[in-house]
Design a protein around this motif. Structure first.
Motif, PDB file in Angstrom:
ATOM      1  N   VAL A 222       0.853  -1.190   0.000  1.00  0.00           N
ATOM      2  CA  VAL A 222       0.000   0.000   0.000  1.00  0.00           C
ATOM      3  C   VAL A 222       0.886   1.236   0.000  1.00  0.00           C
ATOM      4  O   VAL A 222       2.049   1.185   0.409  1.00  0.00           O
ATOM      5  CB  VAL A 222      -0.946   0.022   1.226  1.00  0.00           C
ATOM      6  CG1 VAL A 222      -1.903  -1.163   1.196  1.00  0.00           C
ATOM      7  CG2 VAL A 222      -0.147   0.043   2.532  1.00  0.00           C
ATOM      8  N   ASP A 223       0.333   2.338  -0.468  1.00  0.00           N
ATOM      9  CA  ASP A 223       1.064   3.604  -0.487  1.00  0.00           C
ATOM     10  C   ASP A 223       0.515   4.533   0.593  1.00  0.00           C
ATOM     11  O   ASP A 223      -0.692   4.771   0.671  1.00  0.00           O
ATOM     12  CB  ASP A 223       0.939   4.285  -1.847  1.00  0.00           C
ATOM     13  CG  ASP A 223       1.759   3.592  -2.923  1.00  0.00           C
ATOM     14  OD1 ASP A 223       2.716   2.868  -2.567  1.00  0.00           O
ATOM     15  OD2 ASP A 223       1.442   3.762  -4.121  1.00  0.00           O
ATOM     16  N   VAL A 224       1.410   5.049   1.408  1.00  0.00           N
ATOM     17  CA  VAL A 224       1.066   6.008   2.457  1.00  0.00           C
ATOM     18  C   VAL A 224       1.997   7.204   2.310  1.00  0.00           C
ATOM     19  O   VAL A 224       3.207   7.036   2.110  1.00  0.00           O
ATOM     20  CB  VAL A 224       1.209   5.389   3.868  1.00  0.00           C
ATOM     21  CG1 VAL A 224       0.961   6.437   4.944  1.00  0.00           C
ATOM     22  CG2 VAL A 224       0.261   4.211   4.040  1.00  0.00           C
ATOM     23  N   THR A 225       1.445   8.401   2.411  1.00  0.00           N
ATOM     24  CA  THR A 225       2.270   9.610   2.328  1.00  0.00           C
ATOM     25  C   THR A 225       2.583  10.103   3.737  1.00  0.00           C
ATOM     26  O   THR A 225       1.713  10.681   4.409  1.00  0.00           O
ATOM     27  CB  THR A 225       1.547  10.712   1.541  1.00  0.00           C
ATOM     28  OG1 THR A 225       1.243  10.235   0.220  1.00  0.00           O
ATOM     29  CG2 THR A 225       2.418  11.963   1.446  1.00  0.00           C
ATOM     30  N   PRO A 226       3.804   9.882   4.221  1.00  0.00           N
ATOM     31  CA  PRO A 226       4.156  10.329   5.581  1.00  0.00           C
ATOM     32  C   PRO A 226       4.134  11.855   5.686  1.00  0.00           C
ATOM     33  O   PRO A 226       4.236  12.573   4.685  1.00  0.00           O
ATOM     34  CB  PRO A 226       5.579   9.785   5.778  1.00  0.00           C
ATOM     35  CG  PRO A 226       5.725   8.700   4.755  1.00  0.00           C
ATOM     36  CD  PRO A 226       4.901   9.153   3.582  1.00  0.00           C
ATOM     37  N   VAL A 227       4.010  12.332   6.913  1.00  0.00           N
ATOM     38  CA  VAL A 227       4.029  13.765   7.196  1.00  0.00           C
ATOM     39  C   VAL A 227       5.148  14.071   8.178  1.00  0.00           C
ATOM     40  O   VAL A 227       5.668  13.171   8.854  1.00  0.00           O
ATOM     41  CB  VAL A 227       2.671  14.238   7.764  1.00  0.00           C
ATOM     42  CG1 VAL A 227       1.571  14.050   6.731  1.00  0.00           C
ATOM     43  CG2 VAL A 227       2.325  13.495   9.056  1.00  0.00           C
ATOM     44  N   ASP A 228       5.520  15.337   8.230  1.00  0.00           N
ATOM     45  CA  ASP A 228       6.551  15.786   9.167  1.00  0.00           C
ATOM     46  C   ASP A 228       5.887  16.396  10.393  1.00  0.00           C
ATOM     47  O   ASP A 228       5.106  17.345  10.280  1.00  0.00           O
ATOM     48  CB  ASP A 228       7.461  16.820   8.503  1.00  0.00           C
ATOM     49  CG  ASP A 228       8.643  17.201   9.387  1.00  0.00           C
ATOM     50  OD1 ASP A 228       8.404  17.765  10.481  1.00  0.00           O
ATOM     51  OD2 ASP A 228       9.786  16.942   8.999  1.00  0.00           O
ATOM     52  N   ILE A 229       6.165  15.849  11.565  1.00  0.00           N
ATOM     53  CA  ILE A 229       5.654  16.383  12.823  1.00  0.00           C
ATOM     54  C   ILE A 229       6.838  16.695  13.729  1.00  0.00           C
ATOM     55  O   ILE A 229       7.555  15.786  14.173  1.00  0.00           O
ATOM     56  CB  ILE A 229       4.697  15.395  13.517  1.00  0.00           C
ATOM     57  CG1 ILE A 229       3.457  15.145  12.646  1.00  0.00           C
ATOM     58  CG2 ILE A 229       4.274  15.934  14.888  1.00  0.00           C
ATOM     59  CD1 ILE A 229       2.456  14.200  13.263  1.00  0.00           C
TER      60      ILE A 229
END
Length: 368
Positions: A222-229
């Motif tokens: 699956v494709d997931v777009t990580p985020v910066d926290i």
């Protein structure tokens, strides 16, 4: 002329108006002070909580006494003394804050700590969510404790990284599900939480990462777009490491959360699976997180836990070396504290206590 004497006449004394006003002002001031003292404060209080002997038993929600650690299919050796895990009780939360009177009392007590409310209960996290996270941390720490103990005893077993839950507004919402096993990121095999974090960091935020998973026994990608926290690349999932142990080890402890009991659970498991008491039957208390490799990590509330150890009758205390800055200068009378970084160092301290060896060469926190 007849004169009549009506007796002595009492002098007229004016009322002390100033004194009456003074008492009124004092009464009002005291009333205001009392009201202010009873008003909720923007703080919570940490104090020593219950102490549990990992070699002993506890009562479950139904009141049935159950061993904290049971290993049903293996030879379990008799134990002696205590290996105490310590807890911290939090007085107050966002829904029920302590009064300023409580806060003043806590400031004056060496066994209690005053914590800003926002530090203990972040504004964007509900009390219920925090309790759930704490319970997940406890379950994970128990599994890591079993893994650390069995690894120390020479057992081998596979480990998996599994999705535990998805927070609100997760970028993986609708893509990943709880119980999904994560096996790779962009083709790089994943076998630990640290490897997952490193792979996500290498992939970067704002662009899709290809995540290989096993769901209900089927492999898929699956494709997931990580985020910066706050400078950390995250996929918006809470994960845990699960293991396939060679035999069952049960840890029974209700209504206690957090990861800080890991080291003491690991020591309790080793004690039960090896002949002879590790600590010679003494009462030893301690705290610290642990990972599957046996690394001991820092915890919160170390000062309150030291006082809890004294109250439980412990003479010896195992503290994470990374907590030494909080330990130094705050050790209660009658308690000898050792600084440990690994499970092996903890075992070395217990062996010295068991054999009556000189403990002066063992690592301790600097004296304040």
């Amino acid at each position: 002329m007849a004169l009549f004497d009506d007796g002595p006449v009492s002098p007229v004394r004016p009322r002390s108006t100033g004194r009456r006003v003074g008492w009124i002002v004092l009464g009002v001031a005291l009333a205001i002070a009392l009201i202010l003292a009873l008003m909720p404060a923007p703080y919570v209080i940490e104090k020593p909580g219950p102490v549990f002997n990992t070699l002993g038993s506890t009562k479950d929600a139904e009141g049935v006494e159950t061993p904290l650690i049971s290993i049903p299919d293996q030879t379990v050796y008799p134990t002696k003394g205590s290996l105490d895990m310590l807890t911290v009780t939090m007085l107050g939360n966002r829904e029920s804050r302590p009064s300023w009177l409580n806060i003043l009392s806590a400031w004056m007590s060496p066994s209690e700590a005053v914590i800003p409310l926002d530090d203990a209960f972040p504004p964007n996290v509900t009390t219920e969510q925090q309790q759930q996270q704490s319970q997940i941390a406890m379950v994970d720490s128990q599994q890591d404790a079993i893994a650390a103990a069995l690894t120390n005893l020479g057992y081998t077993f596979p480990a998996f990284v599994t999705v535990a839950s998805l927070p609100t507004d997760s970028p993986a919402d609708g893509i990943l599900k709880p119980d999904d096993q994560i096996v790779s990121v962009n083709g790089t095999a994943i076998a630990s939480v640290d490897e997952l974090r490193a792979a996500l960091a290498a992939s970067g935020a704002g662009k899709p990462a290809s995540i290989g998973i096993i769901r209900d026994g089927a492999s898929m990608t699956v494709d997931v777009t990580p985020v910066d926290i706050d400078g950390t690349v995250v996929a918006g999932i809470n994960v845990s490491t699960t293991y396939e142990f060679p035999f069952e080890v049960k840890i029974q402890l209700d209504r206690v959360g957090g990861p800080s009991a890991g080291m003491m659970f690991a020591l309790g498991i080793i004690d039960k699976l090896t002949p002879g008491p590790l600590q010679g039957g003494e009462t030893v208390a301690g705290t610290g997180t642990i990972d599957e490799s046996g690394t001991v990590g820092p915890i919160g509330g170390i000062r309150q836990k030291m006082y809890g150890a004294v109250d439980a009758g412990a003479d010896w205390f195992l503290a994470p070396a990374d907590n030494c800055s909080e330990v130094t200068g705050h050790i209660p009378d009658g308690l000898e504290v050792f600084a440990v970084s690994t499970l092996d160092e903890s075992l070395a301290v217990l062996d010295a206590i068991n054999t009556g060896a000189d403990t002066s060469s063992l690592p301790t926190c600097p004296v304040g």
